[in-house]
Design an enzyme around this catalytic site. Structure first.
Site, short mmCIF file in Angstrom:
data_model
loop_
_atom_site.label_atom_id
_atom_site.label_comp_id
_atom_site.label_asym_id
_atom_site.label_seq_id
_atom_site.Cartn_x
_atom_site.Cartn_y
_atom_site.Cartn_z
N ASP A 184 0.82 -1.22 0.00
CA ASP A 184 0.00 0.00 0.00
C ASP A 184 0.85 1.27 0.00
O ASP A 184 0.66 2.16 -0.82
CB ASP A 184 -0.93 0.03 1.22
N ARG A 211 0.51 5.50 17.21
CA ARG A 211 -0.01 6.46 16.23
C ARG A 211 0.37 7.90 16.52
O ARG A 211 0.80 8.62 15.62
CB ARG A 211 -1.52 6.32 16.07
N ASP A 261 -6.93 4.10 13.23
CA ASP A 261 -5.56 4.60 13.10
C ASP A 261 -5.54 5.91 12.31
O ASP A 261 -4.80 6.83 12.63
CB ASP A 261 -4.67 3.54 12.44
N SER A 279 -4.64 -8.82 8.91
CA SER A 279 -4.04 -7.49 8.92
C SER A 279 -3.24 -7.38 10.22
O SER A 279 -3.79 -7.54 11.31
CB SER A 279 -5.13 -6.42 8.86
N1 ARG Z 1 -7.93 -2.49 16.97
C1 ARG Z 1 -6.62 -2.04 17.33
C2 ARG Z 1 -6.60 -0.55 17.55
O1 ARG Z 1 -7.40 0.11 17.03
C3 ARG Z 1 -5.56 -2.52 16.40
C4 ARG Z 1 -5.35 -1.77 15.14
C5 ARG Z 1 -4.33 -2.47 14.33
N2 ARG Z 1 -4.12 -1.87 13.07
C6 ARG Z 1 -3.95 -2.57 11.95
N3 ARG Z 1 -3.67 -1.90 10.89
N4 ARG Z 1 -4.03 -3.87 11.90
O2 ARG Z 1 -5.80 -0.03 18.28
#
Ligand code: ARG
Length: 421
Positions: free
Chosen positions: A19, A99, A128, A179
């Site tokens: 990506d 983040r 995110d 993912s």
């Molecule tokens: N659900 C989790 C959060 O919002 C994990 C996010 C993981 N991100 C990903 N791109 N797989 O903090």
């Protein structure tokens, strides 16, 4: 095709994956000069030099690689540990914490490079994107935040075609069925078969933890020492923070400790099934929380617990740089000065059992607690204490005689039995 209007520089958060690799020529086609920023936060990534080479091959004007591990620990992970931060009582926020760090680094790089924009590879469905964009806007609202993956609307096939046409190597290995997002505080696994909460997560979802039933038969004992709420030594040996977290991840993970399987409430309005492996984070939070039980007072513990919930929510919801977060952190920091000492933990087949703790700043008093010799507790003072402590209830009951509490025989008879038998 007409050359697009020149728009200036953009700093792209670059992982080296498909990506963000496709985002390089895509942003270029929109008229941007693309500078990539690859951030090392302890993720399992390809060689960082290879990532750099990949960025140049895809058309980056410049490719930065920065090691943010210590900065990440000092400014995000340790504050979260001091706050025992776990979202909805389970998730130690490994992804969520990284983040604002990424946002901060993007803005730093943009200011350094005189860029007009920053870009990230998040989709439009997760949180995110919210965390990164809210943080970027808080840090420098002049800099635009772009989200190519959210905007381009490619199907997977179109993306592959676009990649092939733009000198972006198309992955030859089968795409992971999940993912994944990982860093030194843990690993997040979502999508695919996990989207049905009835499906047991397959073993191939896990990388850092052993299946508890397959974990070694021998227990492992670890002593962690804290200073000011931060872990500084393992088994009496001083250790740097990266090494210490790594040690805890490996030791706890090998014993099958640290798996999380939950349905969590997303900020963007829906529930999602999430699997995490956070052996080091969970073990350290467990130890830290236990140490606080002997080093903090009852009322501080109680109020801190309430604020810990808010700390976790603010982190989860992208409010890291908010004034409330700043205020909560100030409170937490003021409590941590006395959180010093050593915790002994036993790892065994998916369990982390705390079975000992000691501290020079302990407010646990054996002389007060003991039932043996050396007792200094004044038992005769209990008489007056009980009289006054119980007075409000006694007074209320005297006034409200009509509100009878059911006699025992009525309670027993309701079950069809005789109380006097
Ligand atoms: N659900 C989790 C959060 O919002 C994990 C996010 C993981 N991100 C990903 N791109 N797989 O903090």
């Amino acid at each position: 095709m007409m050359a697009p209007e020149k728009k200036g520089k953009v700093i792209l958060a670059y992982s080296g994956g498909l990506d963000t690799s496709v985002a390089i020529p895509w942003l270029h086609d929109q008229g941007y000069e693309v500078v990539t920023l690859t951030m090392h936060v302890g993720q399992q990534a390809d060689d960082l030099d290879d990532i750099k080479a990949k960025a140049y091959a895809a058309g980056a004007a410049k490719a930065y690689v920065v090691d943010l591990r210590e900065a990440f620990i000092d400014t995000f992970v340790w504050p979260a540990l001091k706050a025992n931060a776990v979202y909805q009582s389970v998730y130690p926020l490994n992804s969520a914490l990284s983040r604002p760090m990424i946002a901060q680094a993007l803005i730093w790089c943009a200011e350094k490079e005189g860029a007009v924009a920053v870009a990230h590879g998040c989709t439009g469905k997760g949180q995110d994107q919210v965390r990164i964009e809210v943080a970027c806007n808080a840090l420098n609202p002049e800099i635009e935040v772009l989200a190519p993956v959210r905007d381009w609307g490619f199907t997977r096939e179109e993306e592959m075609d676009y990649a092939a046409a733009h000198n972006v190597p198309v992955p030859t290995t089968r795409k992971s069925p999940y993912s994944i997002d990982d860093n030194l505080w843990g690993r997040s696994i979502e999508c695919g078969i996990l989207e049905d909460p009835w499906n047991e997560p397959p073993e191939d979802a896990y990388k850092l933890t052993a299946d508890p039933t397959e974990a070694p038969d021998e227990e492992v004992i670890v002593e962690v020492s804290f200073e000011g709420g931060i872990p500084v030594a393992i088994n009496g040996q001083k250790m740097g923070s990266i090494e210490l977290i790594d040690f805890m991840n490996k030791t706890a993970g090998k014993a099958g400790y640290g798996r999380i399987d939950m349905v969590e409430d997303r900020l963007v309005g829906f529930k999602s099934r999430e699997v995490y492996e956070c052996p080091g984070a969970l073990a350290l939070i467990n130890a830290h929380r236990k140490l606080e039980t002997i080093t903090l007072s009852k009322d501080v513990l109680k109020t801190k617990k309430e604020l810990e919930v808010r700390f976790a929510e603010l982190t989860y919801e992208g409010y890291w740089f908010s004034p409330l977060m700043e205020a909560i952190q100030a409170f937490v920091d003021s409590t941590q000065k006395s959180v010093n000492g050593t915790v002994r933990m036993k790892f065994y087949k998916g369990n982390c059992i705390i079975n000992g703790m000691k501290s020079d700043s302990s407010v646990y008093s054996k002389a007060l607690a003991t039932y043996s010799t050396g007792d200094i507790f004044d038992q005769s003072a209990s008489v007056g204490f009980i009289k006054i402590w119980g007075m409000p209830i006694k007074t209320w009951r005297q006034t409200h005689k009509e509100k009878n509490i059911n006699p025992i025989d009525t309670l027993v008879m309701q079950k069809g039995k005789d109380a006097t038998k």
